[in-house]
Design a protein around this motif. Structure first.
Motif, PDB file in Angstrom:
ATOM      1  N   ALA A   1      56.010  61.052  -7.162  1.00  0.00           N
ATOM      2  CA  ALA A   1      55.716  61.422  -5.772  1.00  0.00           C
ATOM      3  C   ALA A   1      55.434  60.154  -4.977  1.00  0.00           C
ATOM      4  O   ALA A   1      54.579  59.351  -5.358  1.00  0.00           O
ATOM      5  N   ILE A   2      56.178  59.957  -3.892  1.00  0.00           N
ATOM      6  CA  ILE A   2      55.960  58.775  -3.046  1.00  0.00           C
ATOM      7  C   ILE A   2      55.307  59.148  -1.726  1.00  0.00           C
ATOM      8  O   ILE A   2      54.902  58.289  -0.963  1.00  0.00           O
ATOM      9  N   GLN A   3      55.238  60.439  -1.441  1.00  0.00           N
ATOM     10  CA  GLN A   3      54.557  60.936  -0.242  1.00  0.00           C
ATOM     11  C   GLN A   3      54.035  62.322  -0.575  1.00  0.00           C
ATOM     12  O   GLN A   3      54.792  63.196  -0.989  1.00  0.00           O
ATOM     13  N   GLU A   4      52.725  62.502  -0.424  1.00  0.00           N
ATOM     14  CA  GLU A   4      52.118  63.807  -0.701  1.00  0.00           C
ATOM     15  C   GLU A   4      50.876  63.962   0.166  1.00  0.00           C
ATOM     16  O   GLU A   4      49.964  63.147   0.074  1.00  0.00           O
ATOM     17  N   PRO A   5      50.835  64.974   1.019  1.00  0.00           N
ATOM     18  CA  PRO A   5      49.669  65.145   1.888  1.00  0.00           C
ATOM     19  C   PRO A   5      48.438  65.574   1.095  1.00  0.00           C
ATOM     20  O   PRO A   5      48.545  66.242   0.067  1.00  0.00           O
ATOM     21  N   ALA A   6      47.287  65.186   1.588  1.00  0.00           N
ATOM     22  CA  ALA A   6      46.025  65.559   0.946  1.00  0.00           C
ATOM     23  C   ALA A   6      45.779  67.059   1.075  1.00  0.00           C
ATOM     24  O   ALA A   6      46.124  67.676   2.082  1.00  0.00           O
ATOM     25  N   ASN A   7      45.247  67.650   0.059  1.00  0.00           N
ATOM     26  CA  ASN A   7      44.811  69.055   0.062  1.00  0.00           C
ATOM     27  C   ASN A   7      45.908  70.073   0.325  1.00  0.00           C
ATOM     28  O   ASN A   7      45.640  71.179   0.765  1.00  0.00           O
ATOM     29  N   LYS A   8      47.166  69.697   0.099  1.00  0.00           N
ATOM     30  CA  LYS A   8      48.286  70.612   0.265  1.00  0.00           C
ATOM     31  C   LYS A   8      48.326  71.254   1.656  1.00  0.00           C
ATOM     32  O   LYS A   8      48.523  72.452   1.802  1.00  0.00           O
ATOM     33  N   PHE A   9      48.146  70.446   2.687  1.00  0.00           N
ATOM     34  CA  PHE A   9      48.181  70.960   4.048  1.00  0.00           C
ATOM     35  C   PHE A   9      49.188  70.200   4.909  1.00  0.00           C
ATOM     36  O   PHE A   9      48.818  69.360   5.712  1.00  0.00           O
ATOM     37  N   SER A  10      50.477  70.471   4.744  1.00  0.00           N
ATOM     38  CA  SER A  10      51.480  69.949   5.668  1.00  0.00           C
ATOM     39  C   SER A  10      51.526  70.845   6.901  1.00  0.00           C
ATOM     40  O   SER A  10      51.565  70.377   8.030  1.00  0.00           O
ATOM     41  N   LEU A  11      51.553  72.154   6.667  1.00  0.00           N
ATOM     42  CA  LEU A  11      51.583  73.156   7.732  1.00  0.00           C
ATOM     43  C   LEU A  11      50.559  74.234   7.402  1.00  0.00           C
ATOM     44  O   LEU A  11      50.455  74.663   6.259  1.00  0.00           O
ATOM     45  N   TYR A  12      49.820  74.685   8.433  1.00  0.00           N
ATOM     46  CA  TYR A  12      48.770  75.671   8.175  1.00  0.00           C
ATOM     47  C   TYR A  12      48.561  76.546   9.400  1.00  0.00           C
ATOM     48  O   TYR A  12      48.648  76.080  10.528  1.00  0.00           O
ATOM     49  N   SER A  13      48.251  77.823   9.160  1.00  0.00           N
ATOM     50  CA  SER A  13      47.828  78.742  10.207  1.00  0.00           C
ATOM     51  C   SER A  13      46.923  79.794   9.591  1.00  0.00           C
ATOM     52  O   SER A  13      47.209  80.312   8.508  1.00  0.00           O
ATOM     53  N   ALA A  14      45.848  80.123  10.264  1.00  0.00           N
ATOM     54  CA  ALA A  14      44.915  81.136   9.768  1.00  0.00           C
ATOM     55  C   ALA A  14      45.200  82.513  10.372  1.00  0.00           C
ATOM     56  O   ALA A  14      44.569  83.493   9.994  1.00  0.00           O
ATOM     57  N   ASP A  15      46.149  82.589  11.295  1.00  0.00           N
ATOM     58  CA  ASP A  15      46.437  83.851  11.988  1.00  0.00           C
ATOM     59  C   ASP A  15      47.257  84.780  11.105  1.00  0.00           C
ATOM     60  O   ASP A  15      48.377  84.456  10.717  1.00  0.00           O
ATOM     61  N   LEU A  16      46.722  85.956  10.814  1.00  0.00           N
ATOM     62  CA  LEU A  16      47.381  86.933   9.952  1.00  0.00           C
ATOM     63  C   LEU A  16      48.718  87.403  10.528  1.00  0.00           C
ATOM     64  O   LEU A  16      49.625  87.766   9.801  1.00  0.00           O
ATOM     65  N   ASN A  17      48.871  87.380  11.833  1.00  0.00           N
ATOM     66  CA  ASN A  17      50.077  87.906  12.480  1.00  0.00           C
ATOM     67  C   ASN A  17      51.151  86.849  12.740  1.00  0.00           C
ATOM     68  O   ASN A  17      52.120  87.119  13.426  1.00  0.00           O
ATOM     69  N   ASP A  18      50.980  85.665  12.233  1.00  0.00           N
ATOM     70  CA  ASP A  18      51.968  84.606  12.448  1.00  0.00           C
ATOM     71  C   ASP A  18      53.263  84.886  11.694  1.00  0.00           C
ATOM     72  O   ASP A  18      53.282  85.533  10.657  1.00  0.00           O
ATOM     73  N   ASP A  19      54.336  84.394  12.239  1.00  0.00           N
ATOM     74  CA  ASP A  19      55.636  84.341  11.564  1.00  0.00           C
ATOM     75  C   ASP A  19      56.234  83.005  12.002  1.00  0.00           C
ATOM     76  O   ASP A  19      57.009  82.939  12.950  1.00  0.00           O
ATOM     77  N   LEU A  20      55.816  81.949  11.326  1.00  0.00           N
ATOM     78  CA  LEU A  20      56.165  80.593  11.735  1.00  0.00           C
ATOM     79  C   LEU A  20      57.458  80.147  11.079  1.00  0.00           C
ATOM     80  O   LEU A  20      57.623  80.265   9.869  1.00  0.00           O
ATOM     81  N   ARG A  21      58.378  79.619  11.895  1.00  0.00           N
ATOM     82  CA  ARG A  21      59.681  79.172  11.417  1.00  0.00           C
ATOM     83  C   ARG A  21      60.030  77.870  12.119  1.00  0.00           C
ATOM     84  O   ARG A  21      59.651  77.654  13.263  1.00  0.00           O
ATOM     85  N   GLY A  22      60.768  77.037  11.424  1.00  0.00           N
ATOM     86  CA  GLY A  22      61.194  75.790  12.047  1.00  0.00           C
ATOM     87  C   GLY A  22      61.625  74.770  11.023  1.00  0.00           C
ATOM     88  O   GLY A  22      61.963  75.102   9.887  1.00  0.00           O
ATOM     89  N   TYR A  23      61.601  73.518  11.453  1.00  0.00           N
ATOM     90  CA  TYR A  23      61.942  72.390  10.582  1.00  0.00           C
ATOM     91  C   TYR A  23      60.748  71.449  10.518  1.00  0.00           C
ATOM     92  O   TYR A  23      60.203  71.057  11.543  1.00  0.00           O
ATOM     93  N   TYR A  24      60.366  71.114   9.308  1.00  0.00           N
ATOM     94  CA  TYR A  24      59.340  70.103   9.100  1.00  0.00           C
ATOM     95  C   TYR A  24      60.097  68.802   8.849  1.00  0.00           C
ATOM     96  O   TYR A  24      60.888  68.702   7.908  1.00  0.00           O
TER      97      TYR A  24
END
Length: 156
Positions: A85-108
């Motif tokens: 691994a040459i790049q790894e974010p801390a605590n496994k949080f690249s993308l996060y949302s606490a909203d139960l009703n989210d439907d998040l889509r896109g490109y990271y």
């Protein structure tokens, strides 16, 4: 002040002459194979590309565009050179949302400059891991969307 003018540079070894900062080669990879699941262990996304540097002093610029979809909680993405691994974010949080009703889509999208110090073939790939063991509903490359990775060897 003196000016040196030449028509051609030719090294004694017969190799190409490249000044620092020049792109030596470009390799591109893509995938639309869907990967899904709420695993907290890093898992391959099927996005990868291989490159063989022409010089051990070269750097490799990695640009990745990872397609994603998730409902909540989130996930992490990392880049590996072969099995390291040459790049790894801390605590496994690249993308996060606490909203139960989210439907998040896109490109990271991310970009890393690596110094592999090698002239052997190298494979770069992405992996993902969920922040939780259930409920995130993560999908990568879903609905036939593509993810992309570009590798550029940069002379030093």
């Amino acid at each position: 002040m003196s000016i040196l003018k030449v028509d051609t540079l030719q090294p004694a070894t017969g190799a190409r002459v490249l000044s620092a900062g020049h792109v030596v080669q470009v390799v591109h990879g893509s995938t639309n194979t869907e990967v899904s699941g709420d695993t907290t262990t890093y898992t391959d996304t099927t996005l990868s590309a291989s490159i063989t540097p022409t010089s051990s002093s070269s750097k490799i610029l990695i640009r990745a565009n990872q397609h994603y979809r998730f409902d909540r909680y989130g996930f992490s993405l990392r880049i590996l050179r072969d099995s390291t691994a040459i790049q790894e974010p801390a605590n496994k949080f690249s993308l996060y949302s606490a909203d139960l009703n989210d439907d998040l889509r896109g490109y990271y999208t991310y970009e890393i400059l690596d110094s592999p110090s090698s002239t052997s073939a190298i494979t770069y790939k992405t992996q993902y891991a969920s922040n939780v063991s259930s409920g995130a509903n993560i999908s990568l490359q879903g609905n036939s969307f593509y993810s992309y990775i570009t590798l550029m060897e940069v002379a030093q």
